[in-house]
Design a protein around this motif. Sequence first.
Motif, short mmCIF file in Angstrom:
data_model
loop_
_atom_site.label_atom_id
_atom_site.label_comp_id
_atom_site.label_asym_id
_atom_site.label_seq_id
_atom_site.Cartn_x
_atom_site.Cartn_y
_atom_site.Cartn_z
N TYR A 96 -1.78 -4.47 -0.93
CA TYR A 96 -1.94 -3.12 -0.39
C TYR A 96 -1.90 -3.13 1.14
CZ TYR A 96 -4.15 1.27 0.96
OH TYR A 96 -4.42 2.47 1.56
N ILE A 97 -2.61 -4.10 1.76
CA ILE A 97 -2.60 -4.18 3.22
C ILE A 97 -1.20 -4.43 3.75
CG2 ILE A 97 -3.41 -5.54 5.20
CD1 ILE A 97 -5.99 -6.07 3.58
N LYS B 112 1.31 -1.57 3.97
CA LYS B 112 1.16 -0.65 5.09
C LYS B 112 1.90 -1.13 6.34
CE LYS B 112 -1.41 2.19 2.80
NZ LYS B 112 -0.93 3.56 2.48
N GLY C 57 -1.10 -1.79 8.97
CA GLY C 57 -2.12 -2.31 8.07
C GLY C 57 -2.63 -3.66 8.52
N LYS D 131 -4.75 -3.24 11.81
CA LYS D 131 -6.08 -2.66 11.59
C LYS D 131 -7.03 -3.71 11.02
CE LYS D 131 -4.74 2.19 10.93
NZ LYS D 131 -4.65 3.31 9.96
#
Length: 304
Positions: free
Chosen positions: A169-170, A173, A177, A180
């Motif tokens: 998921y990270i 992005k 992503g 962050k």
Amino acid sequence: MTVKSDSWGSRVGLILAMAGNAVGLGNFLRFPVQAVQNGGGAFIIPYLVCFLLMGIPLLFIEWSSGRYGGKFGNHSTPYILDSMVKGRLLKYIGVFGIFTNIAVAAYYCYIESWTMSYVYHSIIGTFNGMSQADVAGFFGNYIDIGHSTTGIPYEAVIFYIICLLINTYILSKGLKGIEKVAKVGMPLLILFGAILAIKGLTLGTSGASEVFPDANAWDGLNFLWTPQYNSLLDLKVWMAAAGQIFFTLSVGMGTVHCYAAYLDEKDDIALNAVSAGFMNEFVEVVLGSLIVIPIAAGYLGLGY
């Protein structure tokens, strides 16, 4: 022809992401072990020499080649190398940069899953009243087929899949992503490392084993850093230092190429590379050498 692509949002995010790529088990486990086995405090001399004469130049090369490939829209090692030379040989050699990162990602996700399981069981109180040996025994049976302490079948597999999904998921992005997570994760890693180091050095004899009741982490620190200057004449020590530099800076793997491919054309290669490199060395030399080996050697008697 220059191809415009995504880019890092800030220099801080880039440096933290690059440091996050390098900082890992090599800093907290491999470096102190190498130091113990190769001259103690004297090991820092060949290590720093190799860092300055080999590590920094290699970082310059990988950052520069990565940014160059990024100008043409190439963001993986095979195509970055292909954009630099005529012929196809380096392109196919660069494929190893993809497989290496896949292997590293799978390996660290596995470690993350164990950490997640440890946090989970700490929160629900599984380890309450258990000794260190009991906790070690708990994880000794952790990967047994069908073993579960939560009632969930194949517990170890479930935690691993959860970690894979979170990491996927990270990465989905993109740079935002990764940046962050790096801005939060790296400061926390350094903070937690400092807390562990301080806690270990201030425990006194409360963590000592029955075999060595008067031992403490300071004994372990002396064990790690007592210099053996005769080791400086041993070629194997210098080879170990060079190998540690490759391992800890994550050079020759393709990750630095990939990250650097998203640099802006005006970004300062030298400053960014040196900043990320020295942050990694700080974590390794200062924090890595204050946690595992000093505590284990002092309390468990490895240095006696």
